[in-house]
Design a protein around this motif. Structure first.
Motif, PDB file in Angstrom:
ATOM      1  N   MET A   1       0.856  -1.190   0.000  1.00  0.00           N
ATOM      2  CA  MET A   1       0.000   0.000   0.000  1.00  0.00           C
ATOM      3  C   MET A   1       0.893   1.242   0.000  1.00  0.00           C
ATOM      4  SD  MET A   1      -2.875   1.252   2.768  1.00  0.00           S
ATOM      5  CE  MET A   1      -3.881  -0.211   2.565  1.00  0.00           C
ATOM      6  N   PHE A   2       0.820   2.023  -1.092  1.00  0.00           N
ATOM      7  CA  PHE A   2       1.643   3.221  -1.236  1.00  0.00           C
ATOM      8  C   PHE A   2       0.765   4.468  -1.113  1.00  0.00           C
ATOM      9  CE2 PHE A   2       4.677   0.254  -2.983  1.00  0.00           C
ATOM     10  CZ  PHE A   2       5.901   0.802  -2.633  1.00  0.00           C
ATOM     11  N   VAL A   3       1.218   5.392  -0.278  1.00  0.00           N
ATOM     12  CA  VAL A   3       0.513   6.645  -0.030  1.00  0.00           C
ATOM     13  C   VAL A   3       1.523   7.779  -0.118  1.00  0.00           C
ATOM     14  CG1 VAL A   3      -0.733   8.007   1.675  1.00  0.00           C
ATOM     15  CG2 VAL A   3      -1.284   5.603   1.392  1.00  0.00           C
ATOM     16  N   ASP A   4       1.167   8.829  -0.840  1.00  0.00           N
ATOM     17  CA  ASP A   4       2.017  10.015  -0.929  1.00  0.00           C
ATOM     18  C   ASP A   4       1.707  10.923   0.256  1.00  0.00           C
ATOM     19  OD1 ASP A   4       3.422  12.328  -1.574  1.00  0.00           O
ATOM     20  OD2 ASP A   4       3.085  12.091  -3.718  1.00  0.00           O
ATOM     21  N   PRO A   5       2.665  11.155   1.163  1.00  0.00           N
ATOM     22  CA  PRO A   5       2.371  11.984   2.346  1.00  0.00           C
ATOM     23  C   PRO A   5       2.060  13.431   2.005  1.00  0.00           C
ATOM     24  CG  PRO A   5       4.724  11.504   2.202  1.00  0.00           C
ATOM     25  CD  PRO A   5       4.058  10.681   1.152  1.00  0.00           C
ATOM     26  N   ASP A   6       2.416  13.890   0.801  1.00  0.00           N
ATOM     27  CA  ASP A   6       2.090  15.254   0.407  1.00  0.00           C
ATOM     28  C   ASP A   6       0.657  15.391  -0.092  1.00  0.00           C
ATOM     29  OD1 ASP A   6       4.666  16.002   1.019  1.00  0.00           O
ATOM     30  OD2 ASP A   6       5.401  15.689  -1.029  1.00  0.00           O
ATOM     31  N   LEU A   7       0.001  14.272  -0.378  1.00  0.00           N
ATOM     32  CA  LEU A   7      -1.358  14.311  -0.926  1.00  0.00           C
ATOM     33  C   LEU A   7      -2.419  13.947   0.098  1.00  0.00           C
ATOM     34  CD1 LEU A   7      -0.732  12.635  -4.407  1.00  0.00           C
ATOM     35  CD2 LEU A   7      -0.537  15.035  -3.768  1.00  0.00           C
ATOM     36  N   LEU A   8      -2.085  13.106   1.066  1.00  0.00           N
ATOM     37  CA  LEU A   8      -3.032  12.693   2.096  1.00  0.00           C
ATOM     38  C   LEU A   8      -2.534  13.162   3.457  1.00  0.00           C
ATOM     39  CD1 LEU A   8      -4.013   9.057   1.017  1.00  0.00           C
ATOM     40  CD2 LEU A   8      -5.172  11.199   0.500  1.00  0.00           C
ATOM     41  N   SER A   9      -3.473  13.519   4.314  1.00  0.00           N
ATOM     42  CA  SER A   9      -3.135  14.057   5.627  1.00  0.00           C
ATOM     43  C   SER A   9      -2.641  12.953   6.552  1.00  0.00           C
ATOM     44  CB  SER A   9      -4.356  14.747   6.238  1.00  0.00           C
ATOM     45  OG  SER A   9      -5.385  13.797   6.477  1.00  0.00           O
ATOM     46  N   GLU A  10      -2.066  13.380   7.648  1.00  0.00           N
ATOM     47  CA  GLU A  10      -1.575  12.419   8.637  1.00  0.00           C
ATOM     48  C   GLU A  10      -2.724  11.646   9.268  1.00  0.00           C
ATOM     49  OE1 GLU A  10       0.808  12.512  12.912  1.00  0.00           O
ATOM     50  OE2 GLU A  10       1.159  14.106  11.440  1.00  0.00           O
ATOM     51  N   ALA A  11      -3.900  12.270   9.393  1.00  0.00           N
ATOM     52  CA  ALA A  11      -5.051  11.579   9.982  1.00  0.00           C
ATOM     53  C   ALA A  11      -5.484  10.399   9.122  1.00  0.00           C
ATOM     54  CB  ALA A  11      -6.210  12.557  10.169  1.00  0.00           C
ATOM     55  N   VAL A  12      -5.501  10.581   7.803  1.00  0.00           N
ATOM     56  CA  VAL A  12      -5.885   9.489   6.909  1.00  0.00           C
ATOM     57  C   VAL A  12      -4.843   8.380   6.960  1.00  0.00           C
ATOM     58  CG1 VAL A  12      -6.296   8.863   4.498  1.00  0.00           C
ATOM     59  CG2 VAL A  12      -7.233  10.989   5.405  1.00  0.00           C
ATOM     60  N   CYS A  13      -3.566   8.753   6.942  1.00  0.00           N
ATOM     61  CA  CYS A  13      -2.501   7.744   7.028  1.00  0.00           C
ATOM     62  C   CYS A  13      -2.582   6.981   8.337  1.00  0.00           C
ATOM     63  CB  CYS A  13      -1.138   8.407   6.875  1.00  0.00           C
ATOM     64  SG  CYS A  13      -0.838   9.153   5.255  1.00  0.00           S
ATOM     65  N   ARG A  14      -2.855   7.693   9.407  1.00  0.00           N
ATOM     66  CA  ARG A  14      -2.956   7.038  10.705  1.00  0.00           C
ATOM     67  C   ARG A  14      -4.140   6.079  10.746  1.00  0.00           C
ATOM     68  NH1 ARG A  14       0.119   5.164  14.048  1.00  0.00           N
ATOM     69  NH2 ARG A  14       1.343   7.092  13.982  1.00  0.00           N
ATOM     70  N   ALA A  15      -5.276   6.444  10.127  1.00  0.00           N
ATOM     71  CA  ALA A  15      -6.440   5.555  10.100  1.00  0.00           C
ATOM     72  C   ALA A  15      -6.127   4.269   9.346  1.00  0.00           C
ATOM     73  CB  ALA A  15      -7.622   6.272   9.458  1.00  0.00           C
ATOM     74  N   LEU A  16      -5.406   4.380   8.232  1.00  0.00           N
ATOM     75  CA  LEU A  16      -5.025   3.187   7.482  1.00  0.00           C
ATOM     76  C   LEU A  16      -4.051   2.323   8.273  1.00  0.00           C
ATOM     77  CD1 LEU A  16      -4.518   4.873   3.989  1.00  0.00           C
ATOM     78  CD2 LEU A  16      -6.450   3.441   4.685  1.00  0.00           C
ATOM     79  N   ILE A  17      -3.102   2.971   8.938  1.00  0.00           N
ATOM     80  CA  ILE A  17      -2.119   2.231   9.730  1.00  0.00           C
ATOM     81  C   ILE A  17      -2.790   1.495  10.883  1.00  0.00           C
ATOM     82  CG2 ILE A  17      -0.173   2.529  11.319  1.00  0.00           C
ATOM     83  CD1 ILE A  17       0.821   4.751   9.472  1.00  0.00           C
ATOM     84  N   ASP A  18      -3.747   2.146  11.539  1.00  0.00           N
ATOM     85  CA  ASP A  18      -4.422   1.528  12.681  1.00  0.00           C
ATOM     86  C   ASP A  18      -5.183   0.271  12.256  1.00  0.00           C
ATOM     87  OD1 ASP A  18      -3.427   3.462  14.326  1.00  0.00           O
ATOM     88  OD2 ASP A  18      -5.242   4.703  14.321  1.00  0.00           O
ATOM     89  N   GLU A  19      -5.839   0.318  11.089  1.00  0.00           N
ATOM     90  CA  GLU A  19      -6.577  -0.864  10.636  1.00  0.00           C
ATOM     91  C   GLU A  19      -5.621  -1.997  10.278  1.00  0.00           C
ATOM     92  OE1 GLU A  19      -9.774  -0.923   8.100  1.00  0.00           O
ATOM     93  OE2 GLU A  19     -10.931   0.624   9.124  1.00  0.00           O
ATOM     94  N   ILE A  20      -4.501  -1.670   9.628  1.00  0.00           N
ATOM     95  CA  ILE A  20      -3.534  -2.712   9.277  1.00  0.00           C
ATOM     96  C   ILE A  20      -2.943  -3.338  10.537  1.00  0.00           C
ATOM     97  CG2 ILE A  20      -1.328  -3.139   8.149  1.00  0.00           C
ATOM     98  CD1 ILE A  20      -2.029  -0.980   6.139  1.00  0.00           C
TER      99      ILE A  20
END
Length: 757
Positions: free
Chosen positions: A157-176
């Motif tokens: 799963m690749f996410v560009d940190p400049d395009l998505l906020s830290e909250a969205v990244c954190r939500a994905l990380i928490d589910e994984i």
């Protein structure tokens, strides 16, 4: 026995699913994408109802075929097959009905025949060896050590940190994290063993006893029984003519041996017909996309990494990336792993170190024994045909010879490819974001193919598949006065919108995540949200990567940019979705200012010359030259509607047309569209413009005077073409291996059905 209440509830859910496909579900627009997930969650909670749901789905499939409702066939078939994998103990008559229906799909065009053939093969295996699909899926997805079925899969799963906020990244990380913390090598092996006993031995097995026995055993004991079960399954799968009773007898011996080792600890419990055995989530690693070569590095690490073990942490280092913020923005966890070691061996025997030059503390005998000894050998050069097979396979088998059609390619081939490669590793690359992340994916894919054309490494060992989930957050638009601000984009996810039109099941399940993921990320966490049974985002992603196996191919385009500063070399870049050209402010010098009176009306824009090959439906190309005054233009590679699905560029120009009327001279703006594959644009005035690729403000080129746009060629084709030119003067036609290689670079994005006509 059938439960009328459960059957009625399933029937309502299936009919609501079909109404959603038709768009006749306005009252539940906020629940789009939840219906399929809710339906399968009911099976997870009560697996014994799986046969009842399959019975309803088979009836709906047969009705859709009778009434020619083809738009229902693929969604219903995917729903049925996923239920069949999750639910044990399906009656043989249901297998036969589904198998007969899949055989009927072979008479229909793509994608129905392709999906029907694939599922018919799976059903034949599952009917012969019950539970084989479940066991193979878990073994491959979890990379379990297994000699009988050595296939491994992983989701990146690749996410560009400049395009998505830290909250969205954190939500994905928490589910994984929540999913992977509850499953390790031992628990996944237990699932495979228990499912085999449950589906084959049925009422003669006590799954709870098996679980309690193996749960208290060491890992090597569980692995021993897992190897035996998988060996029995694969032996029966290879020898389809063998009696089913032999397979049952072999599993019965394994079950008896397991119980006999712990008879004292076994408590006789009541036989449960369908005990719920969960389907573990696939192995997903989360990556913040910072490095340009990060995709290639991760694929190499996947090939070199051993199978998953219970002691190893399967979580990606990027899962804790936010804990390294104090180390600076340039810190990258992936840089801690070395991919290669520089050798200081010259390859000449006399350069080998003498025993006397080594450490004097070691004895002479040990030094002589440890000295490198070069053996007489000869380097074997691979056959060009082998390289051809690898490069063809890595390019998805799309031939170089043009098909004579402008329509987009989609789906796999019904027939097996000529050079079938047995690759044990499968990497499913999933990107999340808007169109800008896809532009970055196209760059990474081009770089990957370029590496493989020079030296084939990943292609013969690894199968790579690409997936895309659109995610858009509500962000304030930049003001027009801000430096480098781009014009507002009407559609931030054009490619996802196209895939939704081409595949309605992708629209219902994946496009609904576009705004749902940011909403779920901002919701306050609840105790039930952390449980594995309530991981909505991860469940939908797992469903997508497991059943989304039909690719849609998108042409990657190259652009060559020339600058006003003649000292600068032209730059070449690629884009996938859009190229926008904006005129820069013109500040002429005082000497060049006209002495005549300033006109009453200031005409905007600049004079441009467009040289292109006009594309016609007959696949003929007509060279044309057009001069116009324009304020800018946008080149689109994705069609805006399904009626014009042609593989070409749509050049939308805003032309300034002068008008003379009674009040004086004026002008109007007219939008024109040109279809082409190649185009050259230059300014006839002393005007420069800014070029933006794939709507990404980080990919801006300023002070550009002219551009050339053309389809990006496959790097392996370019390399073979260059080698051929050295030995032959024929440049117009492809000769040698170049005739058999794909000519254009096509990026495949997987969906559930490909393109449904």
């Amino acid at each position: 026995m059938d439960n009328p209440e459960v059957e009625s509830d399933f029937l309502r859910s299936v009919h609501a699913l079909l109404r959603e496909l038709d768009g006749h579900h306005p009252a539940f627009q906020s629940e789009r994408g939840m219906l399929r997930w809710t339906l399968h969650k009911k099976i997870d909670r009560n697996p014994s109802n799986g046969a009842l749901l399959i019975k309803i789905l088979v009836k709906e499939l047969e009705r859709a075929e009778r009434c020619n409702y083809r738009q229902y066939i693929i969604p219903l078939l995917h729903t049925l097959m996923y239920t069949l994998i999750k639910a044990p103990c399906i009656p043989d008559d249901l297998y036969e009905r589904v198998y007969d229906f899949c055989k009927k799909l072979l008479t229909l065009p793509k994608p129905y025949c392709t999906i029907g053939l694939d599922y018919a093969r799976q059903l034949k295996l599952e009917r012969t060896i019950p539970g084989a699909l479940y066991q193979r899926m878990v073994s491959a997805e979890q990379s379990l050590k297994n000699d009988s079925f050595p296939y491994q899969e992983k989701v990146f799963m690749f996410v560009d940190p400049d395009l998505l906020s830290e909250a969205v990244c954190r939500a994905l990380i928490d589910e994984i994290k929540a999913a992977q913390m509850s499953q390790c090598m031992k628990s996944c092996m237990l699932c495979v063993i228990e499912r085999a006993f449950q589906t084959v031995l049925k009422e003669h097995s006590h799954v709870r006893n098996v679980h309690s026995i193996l749960q208290g055993k060491p890992l090597d004991v569980t692995e021993h029984y897992f190897q035996q079960v998988m060996a029995a399954i694969e032996h029966a799968g290879r020898d389809m003519s063998a009696e089913y009773s032999q397979y049952v007898e072999e599993l019965g011996k394994i079950y008896s041996t397991l119980l006999s080792t712990s008879e004292k600890d076994v408590e006789k419990t009541a036989v449960e017909k369908s005990l719920g055995i969960p389907l573990p989530n696939p192995n997903i690693s989360f990556h913040l996309w910072r490095d340009e070569d990060q995709l290639w590095k991760e694929l190499v690490l996947f090939l070199r990494s051993p199978s998953q073990s219970c002691e190893q942490d399967s979580l990606s280092p990027e899962l804790d990336i936010f804990e390294f913020q104090d180390m600076g923005p340039d810190f990258d966890c992936c840089e801690q792993t070395r991919l290669s070691v520089l050798s200081n061996d010259s390859g000449i025997e006399r350069d080998l170190p003498n025993p006397g030059d080594e450490n004097q503390s070691s004895c002479t005998a040990e030094a002589e024994h440890s000295r490198l000894q070069r053996k007489g050998c000869m380097k074997k050069k691979g056959s060009p045909l082998d390289s051809l097979a690898f490069l063809q396979s890595g390019s998805n088998g799309q031939g170089a010879k043009p098909t004579g059609k402008l329509h987009r390619k989609s789906g796999g081939s019904v027939m097996e490819p000529v050079a079938q490669l047995k690759r044990l590793h499968t990497a499913r690359v999933l990107v999340l974001g808007d169109d800008r992340i896809l532009g970055r994916l196209a760059q990474a894919y081009y770089s990957l193919r370029k590496r493989e054309s020079r030296r084939v490494f990943l292609t013969p060992r690894l199968k790579v598949q690409f997936y895309y989930v659109p995610v858009v957050e509500e962000q304030p638009t930049s003001s027009p006065t801000e430096e480098g601000a781009l014009p507002d984009q009407t559609e931030p996810c054009e490619l996802a919108a196209y895939l939704g039109r081409a595949d309605p099941w992708y629209e219902s399940n994946i496009n609904t995540l576009c705004h749902m993921i940011p909403k779920l990320a901002t919701m306050p966490s609840s105790p039930s949200k952390s449980t594995v049974s309530e991981l909505f985002i991860l469940d939908v992603i797992a469903y997508y990567v497991r059943l989304g196996l039909q690719p849609v191919f998108f042409q990657v385009y190259a652009v060559k940019l020339f600058f006003s500063n003649t000292d600068l070399e032209p730059v070449e870049d690629i884009f996938l979705i859009e190229l926008s050209l904006m005129l820069e402010e013109f500040n002429p010098s005082r000497d060049s200012l006209p002495t005549k009176k300033k006109p009453a009306v200031d005409i905007p824009g600049a004079d441009l010359t467009l040289m292109y090959k006009k594309v016609l439906l007959s696949n003929r190309e007509k060279e044309e030259t057009l001069s116009l005054r324009s304020t800018g233009l946008v080149i689109k590679a994705i069609p805006s509607n399904e009626t014009e699905d042609l593989v070409c560029l749509n050049v939308n120009t805003t032309e300034v047309v002068k008008i003379s009327n009674l009040s004086g001279r004026s002008f109007s703006l007219v939008t024109n569209t040109i279809r082409t594959r190649n185009i050259k644009i230059r300014s006839t005035e002393q005007r420069t413009f800014t070029v933006c690729l794939d709507k990404d403000s980080r990919r801006l080129y300023k002070n550009v005077t002219s551009i050339e746009v053309f389809p990006c060629l496959e790097p392996s084709y370019c390399l073979q073409k260059t080698r051929t030119r050295r030995s032959s003067f024929e440049e117009e036609e492809d000769v040698g291996l170049a005739k058999y290689l794909p000519k254009s670079l096509l990026l495949p994005i997987n969906t559930f059905a490909g393109i449904v006509q």
